[in-house]
Design an enzyme around this catalytic site. Structure first.
Site, PDB file in Angstrom:
ATOM      1  N   CYS A   1       6.167  26.303   3.306  1.00  0.00           N
ATOM      2  CA  CYS A   1       6.491  25.525   4.508  1.00  0.00           C
ATOM      3  C   CYS A   1       5.690  25.911   5.753  1.00  0.00           C
ATOM      4  O   CYS A   1       4.976  25.075   6.294  1.00  0.00           O
ATOM      5  CB  CYS A   1       7.986  25.621   4.789  1.00  0.00           C
ATOM      6  SG  CYS A   1       8.957  24.800   3.507  1.00  0.00           S
TER       7      CYS A   1
ATOM      8  N   THR B   1       9.492  17.069   4.338  1.00  0.00           N
ATOM      9  CA  THR B   1       8.977  17.320   5.684  1.00  0.00           C
ATOM     10  C   THR B   1       7.770  16.412   5.900  1.00  0.00           C
ATOM     11  O   THR B   1       6.764  16.546   5.200  1.00  0.00           O
ATOM     12  CB  THR B   1       8.576  18.798   5.825  1.00  0.00           C
ATOM     13  OG1 THR B   1       9.730  19.588   5.558  1.00  0.00           O
ATOM     14  CG2 THR B   1       8.042  19.109   7.210  1.00  0.00           C
TER      15      THR B   1
ATOM     16  N   LYS C   1       1.753  25.164   5.850  1.00  0.00           N
ATOM     17  CA  LYS C   1       1.383  23.744   5.805  1.00  0.00           C
ATOM     18  C   LYS C   1       1.983  22.979   6.991  1.00  0.00           C
ATOM     19  O   LYS C   1       1.367  22.059   7.507  1.00  0.00           O
ATOM     20  CB  LYS C   1       1.786  23.121   4.468  1.00  0.00           C
ATOM     21  CG  LYS C   1       3.198  22.608   4.368  1.00  0.00           C
ATOM     22  CD  LYS C   1       3.410  21.782   3.118  1.00  0.00           C
ATOM     23  CE  LYS C   1       4.878  21.505   2.845  1.00  0.00           C
ATOM     24  NZ  LYS C   1       5.621  20.842   3.911  1.00  0.00           N
TER      25      LYS C   1
ATOM     26  N   GLY D   1       4.430  42.156  10.030  1.00  0.00           N
ATOM     27  CA  GLY D   1       4.246  42.298   8.585  1.00  0.00           C
ATOM     28  C   GLY D   1       2.871  41.863   8.152  1.00  0.00           C
ATOM     29  O   GLY D   1       1.912  41.845   8.939  1.00  0.00           O
TER      30      GLY D   1
ATOM     31  N   VAL E   1      14.150  21.773  -2.823  1.00  0.00           N
ATOM     32  CA  VAL E   1      15.036  20.982  -1.960  1.00  0.00           C
ATOM     33  C   VAL E   1      15.882  20.010  -2.779  1.00  0.00           C
ATOM     34  O   VAL E   1      17.105  19.959  -2.633  1.00  0.00           O
ATOM     35  CB  VAL E   1      14.206  20.225  -0.890  1.00  0.00           C
ATOM     36  CG1 VAL E   1      15.069  19.225  -0.134  1.00  0.00           C
ATOM     37  CG2 VAL E   1      13.582  21.218   0.081  1.00  0.00           C
TER      38      VAL E   1
ATOM     39  N   LEU F   1      16.924  24.238   4.739  1.00  0.00           N
ATOM     40  CA  LEU F   1      17.326  25.369   3.893  1.00  0.00           C
ATOM     41  C   LEU F   1      16.197  26.386   3.779  1.00  0.00           C
ATOM     42  O   LEU F   1      15.019  26.057   3.916  1.00  0.00           O
ATOM     43  CB  LEU F   1      17.764  24.885   2.513  1.00  0.00           C
ATOM     44  CG  LEU F   1      16.763  24.163   1.586  1.00  0.00           C
ATOM     45  CD1 LEU F   1      15.766  25.101   0.949  1.00  0.00           C
ATOM     46  CD2 LEU F   1      17.529  23.414   0.520  1.00  0.00           C
TER      47      LEU F   1
HETATM   48  N1  LIG Z   1      10.938  24.692  -0.240  1.00  0.00           N
HETATM   49  C1  LIG Z   1      11.555  24.809   0.914  1.00  0.00           C
HETATM   50  O1  LIG Z   1      12.048  25.880   1.288  1.00  0.00           O
HETATM   51  C2  LIG Z   1      11.688  23.617   1.826  1.00  0.00           C
HETATM   52  C3  LIG Z   1      12.590  23.694   2.908  1.00  0.00           C
HETATM   53  C4  LIG Z   1      12.711  22.579   3.735  1.00  0.00           C
HETATM   54  C5  LIG Z   1      11.922  21.454   3.521  1.00  0.00           C
HETATM   55  N2  LIG Z   1      11.041  21.430   2.475  1.00  0.00           N
HETATM   56  C6  LIG Z   1      10.261  20.217   2.271  1.00  0.00           C
HETATM   57  O2  LIG Z   1      10.870  19.471   1.227  1.00  0.00           O
HETATM   58  C7  LIG Z   1       9.867  18.813   0.436  1.00  0.00           C
HETATM   59  C8  LIG Z   1      10.004  19.256  -1.011  1.00  0.00           C
HETATM   60  O3  LIG Z   1       9.734  20.641  -1.080  1.00  0.00           O
HETATM   61  P1  LIG Z   1      10.032  21.502  -2.398  1.00  0.00           P
HETATM   62  O4  LIG Z   1       9.734  22.919  -2.055  1.00  0.00           O
HETATM   63  O5  LIG Z   1      11.370  21.145  -2.930  1.00  0.00           O
HETATM   64  O6  LIG Z   1       8.897  20.919  -3.357  1.00  0.00           O
HETATM   65  P2  LIG Z   1       8.642  21.221  -4.900  1.00  0.00           P
HETATM   66  O7  LIG Z   1       7.181  21.208  -5.078  1.00  0.00           O
HETATM   67  O8  LIG Z   1       9.440  22.418  -5.324  1.00  0.00           O
HETATM   68  O9  LIG Z   1       9.289  19.956  -5.625  1.00  0.00           O
HETATM   69  C9  LIG Z   1       8.813  18.648  -5.488  1.00  0.00           C
HETATM   70  C10 LIG Z   1       9.145  17.900  -6.772  1.00  0.00           C
HETATM   71  O10 LIG Z   1       8.855  16.518  -6.578  1.00  0.00           O
HETATM   72  C11 LIG Z   1       8.416  15.993  -7.824  1.00  0.00           C
HETATM   73  N3  LIG Z   1       7.772  14.693  -7.640  1.00  0.00           N
HETATM   74  C12 LIG Z   1       6.524  14.396  -7.193  1.00  0.00           C
HETATM   75  N4  LIG Z   1       6.331  13.082  -7.171  1.00  0.00           N
HETATM   76  C13 LIG Z   1       7.468  12.499  -7.602  1.00  0.00           C
HETATM   77  C14 LIG Z   1       7.903  11.154  -7.794  1.00  0.00           C
HETATM   78  N5  LIG Z   1       7.093  10.125  -7.532  1.00  0.00           N
HETATM   79  N6  LIG Z   1       9.141  10.930  -8.263  1.00  0.00           N
HETATM   80  C15 LIG Z   1       9.977  11.967  -8.530  1.00  0.00           C
HETATM   81  N7  LIG Z   1       9.628  13.248  -8.371  1.00  0.00           N
HETATM   82  C16 LIG Z   1       8.395  13.519  -7.909  1.00  0.00           C
HETATM   83  C17 LIG Z   1       7.508  17.091  -8.360  1.00  0.00           C
HETATM   84  O11 LIG Z   1       7.294  16.968  -9.745  1.00  0.00           O
HETATM   85  C18 LIG Z   1       8.330  18.341  -7.985  1.00  0.00           C
HETATM   86  O12 LIG Z   1       9.204  18.731  -9.027  1.00  0.00           O
HETATM   87  C19 LIG Z   1       8.542  19.171   1.073  1.00  0.00           C
HETATM   88  O13 LIG Z   1       8.199  18.162   1.996  1.00  0.00           O
HETATM   89  C20 LIG Z   1       8.832  20.447   1.810  1.00  0.00           C
HETATM   90  O14 LIG Z   1       7.996  20.657   2.912  1.00  0.00           O
HETATM   91  C21 LIG Z   1      10.919  22.476   1.613  1.00  0.00           C
END
Ligand SMILES: NC(=O)c1ccc[n+]([C@@H]2O[C@H](COP(=O)([O-])OP(=O)(O)OC[C@H]3O[C@@H](n4cnc5c(N)ncnc54)[C@H](O)[C@@H]3O)[C@@H](O)[C@H]2O)c1
Length: 449
Positions: A266, A121, A269, A259, A11, A156
């Protein structure tokens, strides 16, 4: 505008790249120094179609910068995004540790008015917690600095993330602050030109909107998987049923594919976390519980079909697996159905030869080196010396294999189609046994009376 983003994952990195592309000065910050170091050298931490181009171009033009220096990023940001992970806690509720750590850091360094935008989220009520964590730190410092917290959930889809970010179907902004909303409307203007996409609401509704969206999509998948299990038993073909119901505009064709169960970072969890929130507020969420239970069973479906084909004994067998990522166009294996299948195969004494176009390296990291796993360089190499083939992730490259060539290689001559992408008649015409999900052909039909 000056934008800082905490969290450089799927994200944060995509959002940062898209905001830099539209002319903003963006700092993407992460606590993972190796990730930041890699990005500064042009190494992408994830596979996401189209992302590398946008990142490299904007990094070169200095619109997009990568850093581990929180104080500088906070000083830079008129708008500060929180996009860190919210993994499940031990009991399934969302773990807010990382979000609140960022809030605390912001409070420790904030020097001027900023809008704090929560993109992670998070459960209902988190905007209040983020506000309180920042306010506490400011008060500890004995300073009075204005700030607003906006809930701006992200919708996204991995695999389409850049496209989704550039052309979102909605931009949910949850805040009562006119000042904050005005600033965000300006930031999002380039993505909001074609028609009004902003849906403005309060923080709690915005937080719940994200969970409701994912829970609805997961429900559609589990519903179809449930009907596929009925179809299999009554001798119907779920693919015919899918076409029959999807043509009803009230139902629609999307997200009704049966499937091997949903995975990813996402849906599993978020369904669990919403269930926990509901319970914490005194409501028993029966549908959510069923959605999860059906999905958990569905992830074992292919293993059960394999076991049946091999008369209950898979020991010494070698199974080829096409696709390890939780869906095509990503290398993400979090909660992927492949993890359940491979664990069960290994437990049953089988070996696996697998190929995924992008997730082989992630599989090597997740599973480590082991004798009963060979990660292969291409699809046909996985089939070499195998007894049966399982199609698990429907990457386009797997859609039109030479079934005769597969028949010649697979010792037991069986193909397990975990996403129903093949025509059973064509597979069987090549002399292979075909097993799909909820397709009555692979079961013994009950006698019609
Ligand atoms: N992946 C998806 O498709 C998606 C879509 C919509 C929403 N989300 C939500 O967005 C959020 C992020 O998801 P993601 O998939 O990008 O996660 P991710 O695990 O890919 O990335 C999270 C990043 O945050 C970093 N981080 C942790 N603590 C930190 C801090 N104190 N300071 C700076 N960086 C820090 C981690 O090192 C990691 O690189 C989650 O809540 C997820 O549910 C994800």
């Amino acid at each position: 505008m000056q934008v800082s983003i905490f969290g450089t994952g799927y994200v944060g990195l995509v959002t940062g790249a898209c905001l830099a592309e539209s002319g903003n000065a963006v700092i993407c910050l992460d606590v993972d120094a190796s990730k930041i170091d890699g990005l500064n050298r042009g190494v992408m931490p994830i596979y996401e179609p189209g992302l590398e181009d946008v990142v490299v171009r904007n990094h070169a033009s200095k619109n997009l910068n990568f850093s581990t220096d929180a104080a500088s990023a906070i000083a830079h940001g008129q708008i500060i995004f929180i996009a860190v992970g919210t993994p499940p806690d031990e009991d399934g509720s969302a773990d807010l540790r990382y979000v609140l750590a960022v809030a605390k850091t912001i409070g420790m360094h904030l020097g001027q008015y900023a809008v704090i935008v929560n993109k992670s989220t998070v459960p209902v009520g988190t905007a209040d917690k983020v506000h309180a964590a920042i306010a506490t730190e400011l008060s500890n410092r004995g300073v009075a600095i204005e700030f607003d917290v906006v809930s701006n959930p992200e919708f996204l889809k991995e695999g389409d993330a850049v496209k989704d970010c550039m052309r979102p179907d909605r931009i949910v902004l949850g805040s009562k602050s006119v000042r904050a909303i005005d600033l965000l409307k300006k930031l999002y203007a380039p993505f909001n030109r074609n028609h009004e996409r902003i849906v403005q609401m309060d923080e709690r509704s915005a937080e719940l909107t994200k969970y409701a969206a994912n829970a609805m999509l997961a429900t559609k998948i589990s519903f179809m998987n449930e009907v596929s299990n009925i179809a299999e038993r009554v001798g119907a073909d779920i693919e015919m049923v899918r076409l029959g119901i999807g043509s009803d505009a009230r139902i629609g064709f999307s997200f009704i594919y049966p499937g091997a169960g949903y995975g990813g970072s996402c849906f599993p969890k978020d369904v669990q976390a919403l269930e926990k929130t509901a319970k914490a507020f005194g409501y028993e969420p029966r549908i959510l519980h069923a959605v999860e239970a059906v999905n958990a069973d569905q992830k074992s479906k292919l293993f059960e079909l394999l076991l049946k084909h091999f008369d209950g004994d898979l020991s010494g067998k070698t199974i080829a697996v096409w696709g390890l990522a939780f869906k095509p166009n990503t290398d993400d294996m979090r909660e992927a159905s492949s993890r359940t299948l491979l664990a069960k195969l290994w437990q049953a004494g089988a070996a696996v030869r697998a190929f995924d176009p992008e997730a082989n390296h992630e599989a090597a990291r997740v599973f480590g080196a082991r004798d009963d796993l060979t990660l292969c360089a291409d699809a046909m190499a996985a089939v070499e010396g195998s007894d049966a083939l399982v199609l698990l992730t429907e990457w386009k490259t797997f859609w039109s294999p030479d079934f005769k060539a597969l028949k010649a290689k697979l010792k037991a001559g069986a193909l397990f189609d975990g996403r129903n992408i093949y025509d059973p008649a064509s597979v069987e015409a090549a002399g292979l046994a075909y097993y799909g999900i909820g397709r009555g052909r692979s079961i013994t039909y009950p006698k019609l009376v």
